[in-house]
Design a protein around this motif. Structure first.
Motif, PDB file in Angstrom:
ATOM      1  N   ARG A 276       0.842  -1.188   0.000  1.00 41.32           N
ATOM      2  CA  ARG A 276       0.000   0.000   0.000  1.00 41.32           C
ATOM      3  C   ARG A 276       0.878   1.239   0.000  1.00 41.32           C
ATOM      4  O   ARG A 276       1.941   1.258   0.599  1.00 41.32           O
ATOM      5  CB  ARG A 276      -0.902   0.013   1.232  1.00 41.32           C
ATOM      6  CG  ARG A 276      -1.959  -1.048   1.220  1.00 41.32           C
ATOM      7  CD  ARG A 276      -2.887  -0.884   2.412  1.00 41.32           C
ATOM      8  NE  ARG A 276      -4.018  -1.754   2.295  1.00 41.32           N
ATOM      9  CZ  ARG A 276      -4.070  -2.996   2.748  1.00 41.32           C
ATOM     10  NH1 ARG A 276      -3.021  -3.498   3.356  1.00 41.32           N
ATOM     11  NH2 ARG A 276      -5.151  -3.732   2.617  1.00 41.32           N
ATOM     12  N   SER A 277       0.370   2.294  -0.630  1.00 39.84           N
ATOM     13  CA  SER A 277       1.090   3.564  -0.644  1.00 39.84           C
ATOM     14  C   SER A 277       0.832   4.279   0.686  1.00 39.84           C
ATOM     15  O   SER A 277      -0.013   3.875   1.481  1.00 39.84           O
ATOM     16  CB  SER A 277       0.625   4.418  -1.816  1.00 39.84           C
ATOM     17  OG  SER A 277      -0.730   4.765  -1.647  1.00 39.84           O
ATOM     18  N   LEU A 278       1.557   5.352   0.902  1.00 43.58           N
ATOM     19  CA  LEU A 278       1.424   6.103   2.155  1.00 43.58           C
ATOM     20  C   LEU A 278       0.006   6.644   2.358  1.00 43.58           C
ATOM     21  O   LEU A 278      -0.547   6.493   3.453  1.00 43.58           O
ATOM     22  CB  LEU A 278       2.464   7.225   2.204  1.00 43.58           C
ATOM     23  CG  LEU A 278       2.526   8.024   3.502  1.00 43.58           C
ATOM     24  CD1 LEU A 278       2.878   7.127   4.678  1.00 43.58           C
ATOM     25  CD2 LEU A 278       3.540   9.143   3.382  1.00 43.58           C
ATOM     26  N   PRO A 279      -0.647   7.252   1.352  1.00 45.64           N
ATOM     27  CA  PRO A 279      -2.021   7.717   1.567  1.00 45.64           C
ATOM     28  C   PRO A 279      -2.996   6.576   1.879  1.00 45.64           C
ATOM     29  O   PRO A 279      -3.908   6.739   2.688  1.00 45.64           O
ATOM     30  CB  PRO A 279      -2.395   8.398   0.255  1.00 45.64           C
ATOM     31  CG  PRO A 279      -1.114   8.746  -0.386  1.00 45.64           C
ATOM     32  CD  PRO A 279      -0.123   7.724   0.064  1.00 45.64           C
ATOM     33  N   GLU A 280      -2.774   5.415   1.257  1.00 47.63           N
ATOM     34  CA  GLU A 280      -3.637   4.267   1.543  1.00 47.63           C
ATOM     35  C   GLU A 280      -3.448   3.789   2.982  1.00 47.63           C
ATOM     36  O   GLU A 280      -4.410   3.419   3.651  1.00 47.63           O
ATOM     37  CB  GLU A 280      -3.351   3.128   0.568  1.00 47.63           C
ATOM     38  CG  GLU A 280      -3.802   3.416  -0.837  1.00 47.63           C
ATOM     39  CD  GLU A 280      -3.317   2.366  -1.824  1.00 47.63           C
ATOM     40  OE1 GLU A 280      -2.291   1.696  -1.563  1.00 47.63           O
ATOM     41  OE2 GLU A 280      -3.986   2.204  -2.857  1.00 47.63           O
TER      42      GLU A 280
ATOM     43  N   THR B 280       5.366   6.498  10.351  1.00 44.00           N
ATOM     44  CA  THR B 280       6.430   7.365  10.871  1.00 44.00           C
ATOM     45  C   THR B 280       7.778   7.028  10.234  1.00 44.00           C
ATOM     46  O   THR B 280       8.629   7.897  10.089  1.00 44.00           O
ATOM     47  CB  THR B 280       6.553   7.242  12.405  1.00 44.00           C
ATOM     48  OG1 THR B 280       6.735   5.875  12.754  1.00 44.00           O
ATOM     49  CG2 THR B 280       5.327   7.792  13.092  1.00 44.00           C
ATOM     50  N   ALA B 281       7.973   5.765   9.819  1.00 48.00           N
ATOM     51  CA  ALA B 281       9.235   5.374   9.191  1.00 48.00           C
ATOM     52  C   ALA B 281       9.253   5.671   7.697  1.00 48.00           C
ATOM     53  O   ALA B 281      10.319   5.691   7.096  1.00 48.00           O
ATOM     54  CB  ALA B 281       9.488   3.887   9.400  1.00 48.00           C
ATOM     55  N   ALA B 282       8.104   5.919   7.090  1.00 44.58           N
ATOM     56  CA  ALA B 282       8.021   6.109   5.640  1.00 44.58           C
ATOM     57  C   ALA B 282       8.868   7.274   5.128  1.00 44.58           C
ATOM     58  O   ALA B 282       9.588   7.101   4.146  1.00 44.58           O
ATOM     59  CB  ALA B 282       6.568   6.273   5.209  1.00 44.58           C
ATOM     60  N   PRO B 283       8.843   8.470   5.732  1.00 45.18           N
ATOM     61  CA  PRO B 283       9.678   9.548   5.195  1.00 45.18           C
ATOM     62  C   PRO B 283      11.170   9.242   5.298  1.00 45.18           C
ATOM     63  O   PRO B 283      11.957   9.730   4.511  1.00 45.18           O
ATOM     64  CB  PRO B 283       9.320  10.757   6.057  1.00 45.18           C
ATOM     65  CG  PRO B 283       7.993  10.444   6.631  1.00 45.18           C
ATOM     66  CD  PRO B 283       7.948   8.949   6.768  1.00 45.18           C
TER      67      PRO B 283
ATOM     68  N   LYS C 176      12.429   7.062   2.097  1.00 43.48           N
ATOM     69  CA  LYS C 176      12.495   7.668   0.772  1.00 43.48           C
ATOM     70  C   LYS C 176      13.774   8.483   0.620  1.00 43.48           C
ATOM     71  O   LYS C 176      14.142   9.250   1.494  1.00 43.48           O
ATOM     72  CB  LYS C 176      11.294   8.593   0.548  1.00 43.48           C
ATOM     73  CG  LYS C 176       9.991   7.852   0.448  1.00 43.48           C
ATOM     74  CD  LYS C 176       8.872   8.800   0.151  1.00 43.48           C
ATOM     75  CE  LYS C 176       7.562   8.058   0.042  1.00 43.48           C
ATOM     76  NZ  LYS C 176       6.456   8.957  -0.203  1.00 43.48           N
ATOM     77  N   PRO C 177      14.481   8.337  -0.498  1.00 43.54           N
ATOM     78  CA  PRO C 177      15.677   9.144  -0.708  1.00 43.54           C
ATOM     79  C   PRO C 177      15.276  10.588  -1.014  1.00 43.54           C
ATOM     80  O   PRO C 177      14.278  10.832  -1.684  1.00 43.54           O
ATOM     81  CB  PRO C 177      16.353   8.494  -1.910  1.00 43.54           C
ATOM     82  CG  PRO C 177      15.249   7.800  -2.638  1.00 43.54           C
ATOM     83  CD  PRO C 177      14.255   7.390  -1.577  1.00 43.54           C
ATOM     84  N   THR C 178      16.064  11.510  -0.510  1.00 45.68           N
ATOM     85  CA  THR C 178      15.767  12.914  -0.762  1.00 45.68           C
ATOM     86  C   THR C 178      16.388  13.324  -2.085  1.00 45.68           C
ATOM     87  O   THR C 178      17.560  13.065  -2.339  1.00 45.68           O
ATOM     88  CB  THR C 178      16.309  13.796   0.371  1.00 45.68           C
ATOM     89  OG1 THR C 178      17.705  13.544   0.503  1.00 45.68           O
ATOM     90  CG2 THR C 178      15.612  13.489   1.684  1.00 45.68           C
ATOM     91  N   ARG C 179      15.587  13.932  -2.923  1.00 38.53           N
ATOM     92  CA  ARG C 179      16.074  14.409  -4.221  1.00 38.53           C
ATOM     93  C   ARG C 179      15.885  15.913  -4.270  1.00 38.53           C
ATOM     94  O   ARG C 179      14.831  16.431  -3.934  1.00 38.53           O
ATOM     95  CB  ARG C 179      15.287  13.772  -5.362  1.00 38.53           C
ATOM     96  CG  ARG C 179      15.502  12.276  -5.448  1.00 38.53           C
ATOM     97  CD  ARG C 179      14.777  11.728  -6.628  1.00 38.53           C
ATOM     98  NE  ARG C 179      15.533  12.064  -7.831  1.00 38.53           N
ATOM     99  CZ  ARG C 179      15.080  11.886  -9.057  1.00 38.53           C
ATOM    100  NH1 ARG C 179      13.883  11.394  -9.259  1.00 38.53           N
ATOM    101  NH2 ARG C 179      15.807  12.199 -10.088  1.00 38.53           N
ATOM    102  N   LYS C 180      16.925  16.584  -4.710  1.00 38.23           N
ATOM    103  CA  LYS C 180      16.828  18.028  -4.863  1.00 38.23           C
ATOM    104  C   LYS C 180      16.219  18.322  -6.228  1.00 38.23           C
ATOM    105  O   LYS C 180      16.622  17.728  -7.238  1.00 38.23           O
ATOM    106  CB  LYS C 180      18.210  18.667  -4.770  1.00 38.23           C
ATOM    107  CG  LYS C 180      18.809  18.548  -3.389  1.00 38.23           C
ATOM    108  CD  LYS C 180      20.163  19.216  -3.349  1.00 38.23           C
ATOM    109  CE  LYS C 180      20.774  19.081  -1.986  1.00 38.23           C
ATOM    110  NZ  LYS C 180      22.094  19.678  -1.920  1.00 38.23           N
TER     111      LYS C 180
END
Length: 89
Positions: free
Chosen positions: A16-20, A59-62, A65-69
């Motif tokens: 499931r995605s984060l919004p789901e 809470t672990a989801a962010p 994810k790799p941060t992209r500029k």
């Protein structure tokens, strides 16, 4: 009858995605609040356990994810790929 690879009955977790996940968490909290006093303790405990799992995943989801500029100029192209030459018309 056997399932073919990738079929939903392969006993694989549903991704499931984060919004789901956030929606499912809201629904489970509403379900827990709406439970009657005579609901079995095992059912209450399983709902509480799933709520705790979802809260931990959210809470672990962010962090996963790799941060992209964002690119300063999106039309400038990728630095790894050379620009296409412009053909005369």
């Amino acid at each position: 009858m056997r399932a073919f690879h990738g079929q939903m009955s392969d006993n694989q977790p549903i991704r499931r995605s984060l919004p789901e996940k956030q929606k499912q968490l809201r629904d489970l909290k509403e379900t827990l609040a709406a439970m009657k006093s005579h609901t079995s303790p095992a059912l209450r405990e399983s709902v509480r356990k799933r709520i705790a799992q979802l809260e931990a995943e959210i809470t672990a989801a962010p962090l996963l994810k790799p941060t992209r500029k964002p690119a300063a100029n999106p039309r400038a192209g990728d630095a790894r790929r050379p620009a296409r030459p412009v053909r005369p018309r």
